[in-house]
Motif scaffolding. Sequence first.
Motif, mmCIF file in Angstrom:
data_model
loop_
_atom_site.group_PDB
_atom_site.id
_atom_site.type_symbol
_atom_site.label_atom_id
_atom_site.label_comp_id
_atom_site.label_asym_id
_atom_site.label_seq_id
_atom_site.Cartn_x
_atom_site.Cartn_y
_atom_site.Cartn_z
ATOM 1 N N LYS A 83 0.776 -1.180 -0.090
ATOM 2 C CA LYS A 83 0.071 -0.033 0.005
ATOM 3 C C LYS A 83 0.712 1.110 0.027
ATOM 4 C CE LYS A 83 -3.980 2.356 2.461
ATOM 5 N NZ LYS A 83 -4.850 2.090 3.657
ATOM 6 N N GLY A 84 0.667 2.216 -1.201
ATOM 7 C CA GLY A 84 1.189 3.565 -1.305
ATOM 8 C C GLY A 84 2.697 3.351 -1.507
ATOM 9 N N GLN A 85 3.065 2.126 -2.012
ATOM 10 C CA GLN A 85 4.371 2.173 -2.572
ATOM 11 C C GLN A 85 4.327 1.535 -3.863
ATOM 12 O OE1 GLN A 85 7.188 0.264 0.064
ATOM 13 N NE2 GLN A 85 5.968 0.663 1.890
ATOM 14 N N ARG A 86 3.717 0.187 -4.179
ATOM 15 C CA ARG A 86 3.698 -0.246 -5.662
ATOM 16 C C ARG A 86 2.780 -1.501 -5.554
ATOM 17 N NH1 ARG A 86 8.009 -2.839 -2.868
ATOM 18 N NH2 ARG A 86 7.831 -5.162 -2.340
ATOM 19 N N ALA A 87 2.598 -1.834 -7.036
ATOM 20 C CA ALA A 87 1.620 -2.845 -7.425
ATOM 21 C C ALA A 87 2.288 -3.705 -8.429
ATOM 22 C CB ALA A 87 0.156 -2.370 -7.900
ATOM 23 N N VAL A 88 2.356 -5.121 -8.315
ATOM 24 C CA VAL A 88 3.025 -5.947 -9.178
ATOM 25 C C VAL A 88 1.959 -6.664 -10.065
ATOM 26 C CG1 VAL A 88 4.960 -7.567 -9.561
ATOM 27 C CG2 VAL A 88 5.188 -5.934 -7.684
ATOM 28 N N LEU A 89 2.193 -6.656 -11.189
ATOM 29 C CA LEU A 89 1.157 -7.368 -12.168
ATOM 30 C C LEU A 89 1.862 -8.634 -12.726
ATOM 31 C CD1 LEU A 89 -0.448 -4.097 -13.620
ATOM 32 C CD2 LEU A 89 -1.167 -5.243 -11.719
ATOM 33 N N ALA A 90 1.250 -9.675 -12.988
ATOM 34 C CA ALA A 90 1.851 -10.712 -13.944
ATOM 35 C C ALA A 90 0.764 -10.835 -15.103
ATOM 36 C CB ALA A 90 1.851 -11.908 -12.995
ATOM 37 N N ALA A 91 1.254 -11.399 -16.243
ATOM 38 C CA ALA A 91 0.534 -11.691 -17.494
ATOM 39 C C ALA A 91 -0.501 -12.769 -16.978
ATOM 40 C CB ALA A 91 1.422 -11.901 -18.539
ATOM 41 N N ASN A 92 -1.634 -12.518 -17.390
ATOM 42 C CA ASN A 92 -2.698 -13.471 -17.264
ATOM 43 C C ASN A 92 -2.843 -14.375 -18.443
ATOM 44 O OD1 ASN A 92 -5.264 -14.709 -16.898
ATOM 45 N ND2 ASN A 92 -6.553 -12.998 -17.361
ATOM 46 N N PRO A 93 -2.498 -15.674 -18.106
ATOM 47 C CA PRO A 93 -2.318 -16.633 -19.117
ATOM 48 C C PRO A 93 -3.862 -16.784 -19.897
ATOM 49 C CG PRO A 93 -2.089 -17.689 -17.066
ATOM 50 C CD PRO A 93 -2.198 -16.359 -16.749
ATOM 51 N N HIS A 94 -4.773 -16.740 -19.594
ATOM 52 C CA HIS A 94 -6.155 -17.014 -19.977
ATOM 53 C C HIS A 94 -6.626 -15.822 -20.676
ATOM 54 C CE1 HIS A 94 -6.119 -20.693 -17.608
ATOM 55 N NE2 HIS A 94 -5.913 -19.936 -16.423
ATOM 56 N N HIS A 95 -6.026 -14.572 -20.834
ATOM 57 C CA HIS A 95 -6.559 -13.601 -21.395
ATOM 58 C C HIS A 95 -6.979 -13.874 -22.774
ATOM 59 C CE1 HIS A 95 -6.509 -9.211 -23.020
ATOM 60 N NE2 HIS A 95 -7.460 -9.349 -22.042
ATOM 61 N N HIS A 96 -8.319 -13.335 -23.097
ATOM 62 C CA HIS A 96 -8.807 -13.502 -24.265
ATOM 63 C C HIS A 96 -8.229 -12.882 -25.567
ATOM 64 C CE1 HIS A 96 -10.781 -9.666 -24.261
ATOM 65 N NE2 HIS A 96 -11.030 -9.717 -23.061
ATOM 66 N N GLY A 97 -7.344 -11.733 -25.276
ATOM 67 C CA GLY A 97 -6.727 -11.067 -26.236
ATOM 68 C C GLY A 97 -5.467 -11.708 -26.504
ATOM 69 N N GLY A 98 -4.877 -12.652 -25.879
ATOM 70 C CA GLY A 98 -3.493 -13.180 -26.003
ATOM 71 C C GLY A 98 -2.711 -12.634 -24.979
ATOM 72 N N ALA A 99 -1.663 -13.061 -24.853
ATOM 73 C CA ALA A 99 -0.442 -12.779 -23.847
ATOM 74 C C ALA A 99 -0.025 -11.223 -23.948
ATOM 75 C CB ALA A 99 0.420 -13.618 -23.726
ATOM 76 N N PRO A 100 -0.039 -10.547 -23.025
ATOM 77 C CA PRO A 100 0.644 -8.994 -23.095
ATOM 78 C C PRO A 100 2.233 -9.182 -23.337
ATOM 79 C CG PRO A 100 0.115 -9.485 -20.977
ATOM 80 C CD PRO A 100 -0.433 -10.521 -21.787
ATOM 81 N N ALA A 101 2.596 -8.279 -23.862
ATOM 82 C CA ALA A 101 3.976 -8.385 -24.331
ATOM 83 C C ALA A 101 4.918 -8.352 -23.171
ATOM 84 C CB ALA A 101 4.347 -7.106 -25.032
ATOM 85 N N TYR A 102 4.619 -7.680 -22.035
ATOM 86 C CA TYR A 102 5.540 -7.682 -20.824
ATOM 87 C C TYR A 102 4.862 -8.894 -19.782
ATOM 88 C CZ TYR A 102 7.173 -3.404 -22.512
ATOM 89 O OH TYR A 102 7.867 -2.414 -23.262
ATOM 90 N N GLU A 103 5.765 -9.570 -19.371
ATOM 91 C CA GLU A 103 5.253 -10.629 -18.419
ATOM 92 C C GLU A 103 5.203 -9.852 -17.058
ATOM 93 O OE1 GLU A 103 8.413 -13.656 -17.996
ATOM 94 O OE2 GLU A 103 8.354 -14.234 -20.294
ATOM 95 N N THR A 104 5.627 -8.947 -16.649
ATOM 96 C CA THR A 104 5.343 -8.292 -15.334
ATOM 97 C C THR A 104 5.473 -6.745 -15.730
ATOM 98 O OG1 THR A 104 7.698 -8.036 -14.612
ATOM 99 C CG2 THR A 104 6.290 -10.281 -14.011
ATOM 100 N N ARG A 163 4.960 1.695 -9.645
ATOM 101 C CA ARG A 163 5.083 2.386 -8.416
ATOM 102 C C ARG A 163 4.488 3.684 -7.909
ATOM 103 N NH1 ARG A 163 11.836 2.025 -9.264
ATOM 104 N NH2 ARG A 163 11.830 -0.451 -9.552
ATOM 105 N N VAL A 164 4.272 3.998 -6.644
ATOM 106 C CA VAL A 164 3.442 5.142 -6.354
ATOM 107 C C VAL A 164 4.528 6.067 -6.131
ATOM 108 C CG1 VAL A 164 1.951 6.075 -4.874
ATOM 109 C CG2 VAL A 164 1.681 3.775 -5.386
ATOM 110 N N ILE A 165 4.375 7.372 -6.894
ATOM 111 C CA ILE A 165 5.305 8.539 -6.489
ATOM 112 C C ILE A 165 4.638 9.856 -6.305
ATOM 113 C CG2 ILE A 165 7.535 9.644 -7.194
ATOM 114 C CD1 ILE A 165 8.502 7.110 -8.810
#
Length: 515
Positions: free
Chosen positions: A200-221, A225-227
């Motif tokens: 909270k108040g610092q960062r969120a980390v996202l990972a590629a959704n392997p089930h996404h209907h539009g195909g895998a995004p280009a970045y795996e993660t 950051r919150v600045i």
Amino acid sequence: MRRRATILLAVLLGTILTGCGGREPAGREDGRLILAAPRDLVAGPRDPYYTHQTLGVWEPLVTVDDRLRPVPALAVSWASAERGRRWTFALRDGVRFSDGTALTAESVVAGIKRFLRIAPRQSAFFSLDAGMEGAYGKVADVRAEGGKVTFVLDEPVADLPGRLAGFSSMVQSPAAFTASGDFAGKPVGTGPYTLVDWVKGQRAVLAANPHHHGGAPAYETVEVRVIPDANARVAALRAGEVDGLIDKGALLPGQVAAVAGDGGFRVVRSPSVLTHYLTFNASRGPFSDARLREAADLAIDRRSIAGTLLAGTATAGAGFLSPVFGDLAVPGLATAYDPVRARELVAAAGAPAEPVTILISSAETGQFPYTDIAEVLRAALEQAGLPAKVTVAEATKAVMEAGDYDLFLSAYSVPNGDADYLFRRFLRSDASWNVERGLGYRNPAFDELVDRAAAETDRAARRDLYHRIQRLLAADRPMIPLAYQDNPIVTTGKVGGVRQNAAYVVDLGKLAPVR
């Protein structure tokens, strides 16, 4: 799970190394993208949405394009019947939630009913109002029929797709929620990314959704950051610590030219629904006197604010609705800058004995030059004979609910593509914003016009009603638009696919390295 844990460990190690001086250059080769935003785009399990739409964890039925028009997201088409009392939405085929389960009409209906059940509820993004009428109208029923989602309404709604666009039609798996409507764990959506870590108040980390209907995004993660500090954000960008700055107020207006002039960066500037408004507390003196509201309005040089303080990233405000609303925005409506007439009105009404208070949010000073704008407003009011002072507060909601303000400067937008939201939630006599924050605006003619416009299915007739509403607001002045704001965002030249809609939502799933 092992792959996700490995990705998360790599991101966390990268963060540690950055803090120790082992920073990687921008344009990372390991499938990571690091962005920064002025605020936390995760609000947590008590929030109705958990995350902001920008993070791409969940998707709505309908979204908006760069001209605020409703366009398909999880719904591919829609149709109305019974003069706007019945709306049916057809869903995209082959969509799965991030846990692998299939998207169904029943799961969409469960989400809508959850909103109806838990409202009213506060949100860090867009709060849910009691009854959700601003989002759906008066709902008699919402149900799944033949794989489609059907809304049955007690009264006509002219543009339900516009109202549903974005937050109001967020879709997440029913398994994500407890019986109370809170989140049982992390969000389970259909977007290109999943939330794997949040501080909270610092960062969120996202990972590629392997089930996404539009195909895998280009970045795996993707790490966001919150600045909050605007200068610190740009410093992190120039140092290569982040690959881009996103969200509203990502760049201060005064920073745009210098960053855009650096060949290593790409600034995307697009019109947004963001508007800087000045709200009057007319529930008490001095601004319960319409003459003094008019004097304050005439004392403000909007063009100077837009061109100088907002550094040309905004245009002077006129009608209540931003030009992004297209033909619903009233043409040819503008308040003249007339400090002489302002002084005459103050002399006739009588100047207040105590200085009027201009309230601004400390959080918004990191997104817009509100300290400077508030000081210009103070000087303009004093020249008109209205002594004034500026108050900066962290919890502006509490200050306003206590009635301890006279003017409030803030930027507002809509969570959807329908103008009704602004009028119904902010200014109707029973609107939560109007009542709870003591605006004191009561005009039965305004209320009637808002209700008529919401139900009017003829586009031209609805447009004319909205023009009448805005002319009425220009005369009553409960809130005045100072400037219509573009929303500049920036990435390094090694990041491509940057797109931002009129609601300043960036599609993270479309971002990709430039080879």
